[in-house]
Design a protein around this motif. Sequence first.
Motif, PDB file in Angstrom:
ATOM      1  N   LEU A 144     -70.516 -68.776 -17.692  1.00 52.97           N
ATOM      2  CA  LEU A 144     -69.668 -69.106 -18.842  1.00 52.97           C
ATOM      3  C   LEU A 144     -68.202 -68.870 -18.525  1.00 52.97           C
ATOM      4  O   LEU A 144     -67.353 -69.747 -18.767  1.00 52.97           O
ATOM      5  CB  LEU A 144     -70.089 -68.267 -20.050  1.00 52.97           C
ATOM      6  CG  LEU A 144     -69.234 -68.423 -21.307  1.00 52.97           C
ATOM      7  CD1 LEU A 144     -69.269 -69.858 -21.805  1.00 52.97           C
ATOM      8  CD2 LEU A 144     -69.707 -67.462 -22.402  1.00 52.97           C
ATOM      9  N   GLY A 145     -67.888 -67.706 -17.978  1.00 51.23           N
ATOM     10  CA  GLY A 145     -66.496 -67.436 -17.617  1.00 51.23           C
ATOM     11  C   GLY A 145     -65.980 -68.402 -16.571  1.00 51.23           C
ATOM     12  O   GLY A 145     -64.843 -68.879 -16.653  1.00 51.23           O
ATOM     13  N   GLY A 146     -66.817 -68.720 -15.572  1.00 50.46           N
ATOM     14  CA  GLY A 146     -66.393 -69.659 -14.547  1.00 50.46           C
ATOM     15  C   GLY A 146     -66.175 -71.055 -15.097  1.00 50.46           C
ATOM     16  O   GLY A 146     -65.204 -71.723 -14.742  1.00 50.46           O
ATOM     17  N   ALA A 147     -67.069 -71.519 -15.967  1.00 52.65           N
ATOM     18  CA  ALA A 147     -66.926 -72.861 -16.534  1.00 52.65           C
ATOM     19  C   ALA A 147     -65.652 -72.977 -17.364  1.00 52.65           C
ATOM     20  O   ALA A 147     -64.903 -73.957 -17.238  1.00 52.65           O
ATOM     21  CB  ALA A 147     -68.153 -73.197 -17.389  1.00 52.65           C
TER      22      ALA A 147
ATOM     23  N   SER B   4     -57.400 -67.845 -16.247  1.00 48.53           N
ATOM     24  CA  SER B   4     -57.493 -66.582 -15.515  1.00 48.53           C
ATOM     25  C   SER B   4     -58.224 -65.524 -16.327  1.00 48.53           C
ATOM     26  O   SER B   4     -59.107 -64.813 -15.802  1.00 48.53           O
ATOM     27  CB  SER B   4     -56.082 -66.083 -15.169  1.00 48.53           C
ATOM     28  OG  SER B   4     -55.365 -67.057 -14.450  1.00 48.53           O
ATOM     29  N   ALA B   5     -57.877 -65.414 -17.593  1.00 49.77           N
ATOM     30  CA  ALA B   5     -58.534 -64.423 -18.441  1.00 49.77           C
ATOM     31  C   ALA B   5     -60.018 -64.751 -18.628  1.00 49.77           C
ATOM     32  O   ALA B   5     -60.857 -63.842 -18.696  1.00 49.77           O
ATOM     33  CB  ALA B   5     -57.833 -64.352 -19.797  1.00 49.77           C
ATOM     34  N   SER B   6     -60.359 -66.038 -18.675  1.00 55.77           N
ATOM     35  CA  SER B   6     -61.765 -66.422 -18.839  1.00 55.77           C
ATOM     36  C   SER B   6     -62.582 -66.048 -17.612  1.00 55.77           C
ATOM     37  O   SER B   6     -63.664 -65.455 -17.719  1.00 55.77           O
ATOM     38  CB  SER B   6     -61.865 -67.926 -19.108  1.00 55.77           C
ATOM     39  OG  SER B   6     -61.203 -68.275 -20.304  1.00 55.77           O
ATOM     40  N   ILE B   7     -62.063 -66.393 -16.428  1.00 55.37           N
ATOM     41  CA  ILE B   7     -62.800 -66.064 -15.203  1.00 55.37           C
ATOM     42  C   ILE B   7     -62.889 -64.549 -15.026  1.00 55.37           C
ATOM     43  O   ILE B   7     -63.965 -64.011 -14.712  1.00 55.37           O
ATOM     44  CB  ILE B   7     -62.126 -66.711 -13.988  1.00 55.37           C
ATOM     45  CG1 ILE B   7     -62.166 -68.235 -14.101  1.00 55.37           C
ATOM     46  CG2 ILE B   7     -62.808 -66.269 -12.697  1.00 55.37           C
ATOM     47  CD1 ILE B   7     -61.443 -68.959 -12.975  1.00 55.37           C
TER      48      ILE B   7
ATOM     49  N   LEU C   1     -64.363 -64.844 -24.749  1.00 63.80           N
ATOM     50  CA  LEU C   1     -64.952 -66.032 -24.130  1.00 63.80           C
ATOM     51  C   LEU C   1     -65.376 -67.050 -25.182  1.00 63.80           C
ATOM     52  O   LEU C   1     -65.240 -68.260 -24.972  1.00 63.80           O
ATOM     53  CB  LEU C   1     -66.144 -65.630 -23.262  1.00 63.80           C
ATOM     54  CG  LEU C   1     -65.809 -64.826 -21.994  1.00 63.80           C
ATOM     55  CD1 LEU C   1     -67.088 -64.386 -21.296  1.00 63.80           C
ATOM     56  CD2 LEU C   1     -64.931 -65.629 -21.051  1.00 63.80           C
ATOM     57  N   VAL C   2     -65.872 -66.571 -26.309  1.00 63.27           N
ATOM     58  CA  VAL C   2     -66.254 -67.491 -27.391  1.00 63.27           C
ATOM     59  C   VAL C   2     -65.020 -68.197 -27.948  1.00 63.27           C
ATOM     60  O   VAL C   2     -65.029 -69.409 -28.196  1.00 63.27           O
ATOM     61  CB  VAL C   2     -67.001 -66.731 -28.497  1.00 63.27           C
ATOM     62  CG1 VAL C   2     -67.225 -67.630 -29.712  1.00 63.27           C
ATOM     63  CG2 VAL C   2     -68.346 -66.217 -27.978  1.00 63.27           C
ATOM     64  N   VAL C   3     -63.934 -67.455 -28.123  1.00 62.64           N
ATOM     65  CA  VAL C   3     -62.695 -68.058 -28.619  1.00 62.64           C
ATOM     66  C   VAL C   3     -62.159 -69.075 -27.617  1.00 62.64           C
ATOM     67  O   VAL C   3     -61.725 -70.184 -27.989  1.00 62.64           O
ATOM     68  CB  VAL C   3     -61.650 -66.965 -28.914  1.00 62.64           C
ATOM     69  CG1 VAL C   3     -60.300 -67.586 -29.247  1.00 62.64           C
ATOM     70  CG2 VAL C   3     -62.115 -66.078 -30.058  1.00 62.64           C
TER      71      VAL C   3
END
Length: 295
Positions: free
Chosen positions: A24-27, A52-55, A228-230
Amino acid sequence: MYGTIDGFNYGATTPLVAYLMACLGGALGLRCTARSVRTQRSWKPGWLALGSASIGSGIWTMHFIAMMGFHVKETPVGFDIPITLLSLLVAIVVVGIGVFMVGYRGASRGVLLSAGVFTGLGVAGMHYIGMSAMRMQGHLEYSVPTVLLSVLIAVVAATAALWAAVTIHGFRASLGSSMVMGVAVTGMHYTGMAAVSVRLDDVLGASVGGNAPASLILPMLIGPVIFLVVAGTIIMFDPLLVLGEGEWNEKKADSSRLPPPPPRPVWPARPPGDPVRAPASRPAPPHSGQEYGGW
């Protein structure tokens, strides 16, 4: 004396959930980075920061969930909260540096290699900083060859992820890349865990500092998951991120494509000075009879 380590205390649950969070973070990170390449320069830093914050959040959440399954039979395990938060900060900052390097300087071989090495070392550093936050009645020892293998996996995974972020634009291709990235990051984590052994202290029964893993769920796991949801919600409202630039342009072209209008009748040119007369009132041209064989 060495302790008995069980890295899968909850069976396959923690590895599977950890892998899904890494994917999820990578996508999300890959789509945001790809979006930054095709946007105005004023919006580029925002998309790169979000990616960056997501990954970083996805990798750290993967690490934390996987560590929930880490168990030592002879001693309880706790975690130091400040050091655990430091590992999260390192993950986001180091991944951000690599993403910004590729986002602004392109995916040339030199830039991609340097950014991948830097980001991979940062991901590995996040892992081992998180490991140093563990508190138990003993101390950790590492197998150097296995540690080096985990660092190599992290560098290769980071380089491949950065390359995919600026090269692959389609939604399906990015989804496949994120799944491969999830395998690599999760594999790096469990490779690093395979290098760990716990040497127990001579005196057992002393209190263990830090907080138990269960007590860290709400303040330290829910936060990154909500983020991640946001981030996913933001991406869902950007069709260019979901479909990709080519697919989105093709869809817009298909939706705006109308059947061509019927051809307009073309009247013969009117000589200058000739008064405007309706076509029906014009007399028929005289026939000489030659066009019918002289009849």
